[in-house]
Design a protein around this motif. Structure first.
Motif, PDB file in Angstrom:
ATOM      1  N   VAL A   4       0.867  -1.187   0.000  1.00 51.34           N
ATOM      2  CA  VAL A   4       0.000   0.000   0.000  1.00 51.34           C
ATOM      3  C   VAL A   4       0.897   1.228   0.000  1.00 51.34           C
ATOM      4  CG1 VAL A   4      -1.539   1.333   1.500  1.00 51.34           C
ATOM      5  CG2 VAL A   4      -1.965  -1.080   1.156  1.00 51.34           C
ATOM      6  N   PHE A   5       0.543   2.219  -0.810  1.00 52.98           N
ATOM      7  CA  PHE A   5       1.271   3.500  -0.783  1.00 52.98           C
ATOM      8  C   PHE A   5       0.253   4.628  -0.812  1.00 52.98           C
ATOM      9  CE2 PHE A   5       2.778   7.337  -2.714  1.00 52.98           C
ATOM     10  CZ  PHE A   5       4.033   7.527  -2.155  1.00 52.98           C
ATOM     11  N   SER A   6       0.512   5.692  -0.045  1.00 55.18           N
ATOM     12  CA  SER A   6      -0.282   6.910  -0.195  1.00 55.18           C
ATOM     13  C   SER A   6       0.499   8.089   0.364  1.00 55.18           C
ATOM     14  CB  SER A   6      -1.647   6.782   0.486  1.00 55.18           C
ATOM     15  OG  SER A   6      -2.531   7.758  -0.043  1.00 55.18           O
ATOM     16  N   GLY A   7       0.012   9.288   0.075  1.00 54.67           N
ATOM     17  CA  GLY A   7       0.714  10.484   0.545  1.00 54.67           C
ATOM     18  C   GLY A   7      -0.236  11.629   0.807  1.00 54.67           C
ATOM     19  N   ILE A   8       0.274  12.594   1.556  1.00 54.44           N
ATOM     20  CA  ILE A   8      -0.488  13.819   1.836  1.00 54.44           C
ATOM     21  C   ILE A   8       0.473  14.997   1.664  1.00 54.44           C
ATOM     22  CG2 ILE A   8      -1.656  15.138   3.653  1.00 54.44           C
ATOM     23  CD1 ILE A   8      -2.904  12.645   4.671  1.00 54.44           C
ATOM     24  N   GLN A   9      -0.017  16.067   1.056  1.00 58.20           N
ATOM     25  CA  GLN A   9       0.829  17.251   0.864  1.00 58.20           C
ATOM     26  C   GLN A   9       0.932  18.074   2.147  1.00 58.20           C
ATOM     27  OE1 GLN A   9       0.174  19.753  -2.665  1.00 58.20           O
ATOM     28  NE2 GLN A   9      -1.727  18.615  -2.897  1.00 58.20           N
ATOM     29  N   PRO A  10       2.122  18.608   2.440  1.00 55.10           N
ATOM     30  CA  PRO A  10       2.229  19.528   3.578  1.00 55.10           C
ATOM     31  C   PRO A  10       1.914  20.956   3.133  1.00 55.10           C
ATOM     32  CG  PRO A  10       4.416  19.069   2.730  1.00 55.10           C
ATOM     33  CD  PRO A  10       3.437  18.328   1.827  1.00 55.10           C
ATOM     34  N   SER A  11       0.786  21.099   2.411  1.00 59.86           N
ATOM     35  CA  SER A  11       0.491  22.398   1.795  1.00 59.86           C
ATOM     36  C   SER A  11      -0.365  23.284   2.681  1.00 59.86           C
ATOM     37  CB  SER A  11      -0.206  22.164   0.445  1.00 59.86           C
ATOM     38  OG  SER A  11      -1.252  21.238   0.609  1.00 59.86           O
ATOM     39  N   LEU A  16     -10.406  17.622   8.322  1.00 60.84           N
ATOM     40  CA  LEU A  16     -11.215  16.423   8.534  1.00 60.84           C
ATOM     41  C   LEU A  16     -11.309  15.562   7.265  1.00 60.84           C
ATOM     42  CD1 LEU A  16     -13.062  15.056  10.680  1.00 60.84           C
ATOM     43  CD2 LEU A  16     -14.965  16.393   9.731  1.00 60.84           C
ATOM     44  N   GLY A  17     -11.328  16.189   6.095  1.00 58.42           N
ATOM     45  CA  GLY A  17     -11.376  15.435   4.836  1.00 58.42           C
ATOM     46  C   GLY A  17     -10.120  14.592   4.665  1.00 58.42           C
ATOM     47  N   ASN A  18      -8.952  15.193   4.945  1.00 54.37           N
ATOM     48  CA  ASN A  18      -7.699  14.424   4.858  1.00 54.37           C
ATOM     49  C   ASN A  18      -7.722  13.252   5.835  1.00 54.37           C
ATOM     50  OD1 ASN A  18      -6.041  17.568   4.677  1.00 54.37           O
ATOM     51  ND2 ASN A  18      -6.321  16.212   2.952  1.00 54.37           N
ATOM     52  N   TYR A  19      -8.297  13.492   7.006  1.00 58.26           N
ATOM     53  CA  TYR A  19      -8.310  12.437   8.031  1.00 58.26           C
ATOM     54  C   TYR A  19      -9.235  11.286   7.631  1.00 58.26           C
ATOM     55  CZ  TYR A  19      -8.473  10.195  12.598  1.00 58.26           C
ATOM     56  OH  TYR A  19      -8.389   9.281  13.617  1.00 58.26           O
ATOM     57  N   LEU A  20     -10.485  11.635   7.271  1.00 55.58           N
ATOM     58  CA  LEU A  20     -11.453  10.568   6.982  1.00 55.58           C
ATOM     59  C   LEU A  20     -11.186   9.919   5.623  1.00 55.58           C
ATOM     60  CD1 LEU A  20     -14.745  12.230   8.270  1.00 55.58           C
ATOM     61  CD2 LEU A  20     -13.285  10.575   9.452  1.00 55.58           C
ATOM     62  N   MET A 193     -13.908  19.915   0.946  1.00 51.77           N
ATOM     63  CA  MET A 193     -13.120  20.557   2.000  1.00 51.77           C
ATOM     64  C   MET A 193     -11.667  20.470   1.554  1.00 51.77           C
ATOM     65  SD  MET A 193     -13.253  19.636   6.063  1.00 51.77           S
ATOM     66  CE  MET A 193     -14.960  20.034   6.344  1.00 51.77           C
ATOM     67  N   SER A 194     -10.933  21.577   1.679  1.00 50.46           N
ATOM     68  CA  SER A 194      -9.600  21.616   1.066  1.00 50.46           C
ATOM     69  C   SER A 194      -8.641  22.482   1.869  1.00 50.46           C
ATOM     70  CB  SER A 194      -9.772  22.187  -0.343  1.00 50.46           C
ATOM     71  OG  SER A 194      -8.546  22.580  -0.872  1.00 50.46           O
ATOM     72  N   LYS A 195      -7.351  22.141   1.771  1.00 51.58           N
ATOM     73  CA  LYS A 195      -6.334  22.958   2.450  1.00 51.58           C
ATOM     74  C   LYS A 195      -6.121  24.273   1.723  1.00 51.58           C
ATOM     75  CE  LYS A 195      -3.385  19.094   2.976  1.00 51.58           C
ATOM     76  NZ  LYS A 195      -3.138  18.809   1.584  1.00 51.58           N
ATOM     77  N   SER A 196      -6.127  24.213   0.384  1.00 48.74           N
ATOM     78  CA  SER A 196      -5.654  25.377  -0.354  1.00 48.74           C
ATOM     79  C   SER A 196      -6.759  26.386  -0.685  1.00 48.74           C
ATOM     80  CB  SER A 196      -4.942  24.934  -1.624  1.00 48.74           C
ATOM     81  OG  SER A 196      -5.806  24.192  -2.431  1.00 48.74           O
ATOM     82  N   VAL A 197      -8.023  25.992  -0.574  1.00 45.65           N
ATOM     83  CA  VAL A 197      -9.079  26.978  -0.810  1.00 45.65           C
ATOM     84  C   VAL A 197      -9.450  27.545   0.552  1.00 45.65           C
ATOM     85  CG1 VAL A 197     -11.432  27.344  -1.607  1.00 45.65           C
ATOM     86  CG2 VAL A 197      -9.946  25.773  -2.813  1.00 45.65           C
ATOM     87  N   SER A 198      -9.356  28.842   0.670  1.00 43.94           N
ATOM     88  CA  SER A 198      -9.568  29.437   1.973  1.00 43.94           C
ATOM     89  C   SER A 198     -11.061  29.542   2.296  1.00 43.94           C
ATOM     90  CB  SER A 198      -8.904  30.811   2.001  1.00 43.94           C
ATOM     91  OG  SER A 198      -9.105  31.352   3.263  1.00 43.94           O
ATOM     92  N   SER A 199     -11.517  28.665   3.149  1.00 43.64           N
ATOM     93  CA  SER A 199     -12.894  28.742   3.637  1.00 43.64           C
ATOM     94  C   SER A 199     -12.828  28.379   5.107  1.00 43.64           C
ATOM     95  CB  SER A 199     -13.781  27.758   2.864  1.00 43.64           C
ATOM     96  OG  SER A 199     -15.066  27.691   3.432  1.00 43.64           O
ATOM     97  N   PRO A 200     -12.289  29.289   5.932  1.00 45.60           N
ATOM     98  CA  PRO A 200     -12.010  28.925   7.327  1.00 45.60           C
ATOM     99  C   PRO A 200     -13.225  28.369   8.064  1.00 45.60           C
ATOM    100  CG  PRO A 200     -11.121  31.094   6.810  1.00 45.60           C
ATOM    101  CD  PRO A 200     -11.920  30.665   5.620  1.00 45.60           C
ATOM    102  N   GLN A 201     -14.406  28.925   7.804  1.00 47.29           N
ATOM    103  CA  GLN A 201     -15.582  28.439   8.535  1.00 47.29           C
ATOM    104  C   GLN A 201     -16.119  27.126   7.956  1.00 47.29           C
ATOM    105  OE1 GLN A 201     -16.345  29.612  11.454  1.00 47.29           O
ATOM    106  NE2 GLN A 201     -14.641  31.015  11.053  1.00 47.29           N
ATOM    107  N   GLY A 202     -15.694  26.812   6.727  1.00 47.00           N
ATOM    108  CA  GLY A 202     -16.195  25.586   6.097  1.00 47.00           C
ATOM    109  C   GLY A 202     -15.266  24.404   6.270  1.00 47.00           C
ATOM    110  N   THR A 203     -14.107  24.643   6.907  1.00 48.52           N
ATOM    111  CA  THR A 203     -13.083  23.604   7.015  1.00 48.52           C
ATOM    112  C   THR A 203     -12.818  23.262   8.479  1.00 48.52           C
ATOM    113  OG1 THR A 203     -12.077  24.588   5.047  1.00 48.52           O
ATOM    114  CG2 THR A 203     -10.711  23.047   6.280  1.00 48.52           C
ATOM    115  N   VAL A 204     -13.022  22.017   8.846  1.00 54.39           N
ATOM    116  CA  VAL A 204     -12.695  21.583  10.213  1.00 54.39           C
ATOM    117  C   VAL A 204     -11.254  21.107  10.188  1.00 54.39           C
ATOM    118  CG1 VAL A 204     -13.166  19.904  12.047  1.00 54.39           C
ATOM    119  CG2 VAL A 204     -15.062  20.913  10.763  1.00 54.39           C
TER     120      VAL A 204
END
Ligand code: AQP
Length: 326
Positions: A4-11, A16-20, A193-204
């Motif tokens: 198994v291989f996977s990755g996450i960007q440190p961007s 919560l989306g990255n976690y789930l 839900m995304s790291k790079s799109v700024s929606s502070p109230q929409g992102t847990v």
């Protein structure tokens, strides 16, 4: 054993989306499969970024992987740029990718529409991602639904390379979760839900304080008919909450929907479930991030383990395309 291989960007800050969609599933995988997990910092260069902040973000991502439950004695955890074969194989991938297929990538279309400077790296991002995966003879790639198209691309390039130059790469399969495969922005539930799109109230964020998680979920955009039903097309906001609650509790979203006849209690229960889900991760993270030397040690050992696999695949790929050995 399946690899198994996977990755996450440190961007940015993990959410919560990255976690789930990804991180939480890596933890289960490590005990069942030969697992290799990566912090894909080269991918984080594809958009304008803060160079001074990147080392810290990379260590934070490492601490978050460990806090979520990855055990560096069980799996391989490393930073992409510390294994040079990723950048090297990416070139071979680019030379076997068609301009037309890269142009069709929806993530490129979305991200390039947002920025003033569109880098060639953003365009060839899927080729680097294909290299990441193929270097490890990967069978299975746990990712969120947003990465489905990139995975399909990796498979196509692997098959094309194998048919042009002889069997070189394992053709990987995507493993997309059945619930919370695409956690949506709480304020714009038709966007992920995304790291790079700024929606502070929409992102847990993974590190949000409980009171902030509660506030964000209670203010989530739903609709006005007040009917709780799992219907992603007609009721994206409500379905997003049911998907998150389902991922946190293990109960199917359709079944959960039967329990609620108003949005308020659904939001309250979803917030409570997310707070409890993240609480132990947040506690472990606080300890791990305090010991930077230990994080660096774990990552260095991980890079050695990863490179032992990657260098063999790279040598095979070089020979297949006819590059002269040194
Ligand atoms: N909203 C999401 N729901 C479910 N899974 C998600 N993932 C990302 N967003 C969601 C999954 O997280 C993993 C790591 O993603 P990434 O860091 O490589 O970048 P991404 O997919 O582009 O995610 P972001 O958070 O939106 O980052 P930026 O904004 O930097 O591009 C992947 O498995 C992804 O599917």
């Amino acid at each position: 054993m399946t690899r198994v291989f996977s990755g996450i960007q440190p961007s940015g800050d993990l959410h919560l989306g990255n976690y789930l969609g990804a991180l939480r599933r890596f933890v289960d995988d490590q005990h069942e499969h030969d697992s290799v997990f990566c912090i894909v910092d080269l991918h984080a260069l594809t958009l304008p970024h803060d160079a001074a902040a990147l080392p810290g973000k990379t260590l934070e991502a490492a601490a978050m992987y460990l806090a979520a439950g990855l055990d560096p004695e069980v799996c391989t955890l490393f930073v992409q740029s510390q294994v040079h074969e990723h950048a090297e194989l990416a070139w071979l991938m680019e030379c076997n990718a068609a301009y037309g297929e890269l142009s069709r990538m929806t993530q490129f279309k979305d991200k390039s529409a947002r920025g003033e400077f569109v880098s060639a790296g953003l365009f060839t991002y899927p080729a680097l991602m294909a290299a990441d995966i193929l270097l490890y003879d990967t069978d299975r790639v746990p990712v969120g639904d947003d990465q489905r198209q990139h995975l399909e691309f990796a498979r196509d390039v692997a098959e094309r390379f194998n048919s042009r130059f002889g069997p070189t790469f394992v053709v990987p399969e995507a493993a997309i979760p059945t619930v919370a495969a695409r956690v949506m922005d709480l304020q714009n539930p038709t966007n992920k839900m995304s790291k790079s799109v700024s929606s502070p109230q929409g992102t847990v964020l993974m590190l949000d304080a409980p009171k902030d998680i509660e506030k964000k979920i209670k203010r989530a955009v739903t609709d006005t008919d007040n009917e709780v039903r799992f219907d992603i097309e007609a009721k994206p906001g409500v379905s997003n909450l049911l998907g998150v609650l389902s991922a946190a509790t293990g109960e199917p979203p359709e079944k959960l929907a039967e329990r609620y006849d108003q949005y308020g209690p659904l939001k309250a229960d979803t917030a409570a479930a997310v707070i409890e889900l993240l609480r132990p991760v947040q506690e472990r993270y606080a300890e791990l991030i305090a010991d930077e030397a230990e994080l660096r040690r774990i990552l260095a050992a991980g890079a050695d383990k990863a490179q032992a696999i990657a260098s063999v695949t790279m040598a095979r790929a070089r020979s297949a395309v006819g590059l002269l050995p040194r």
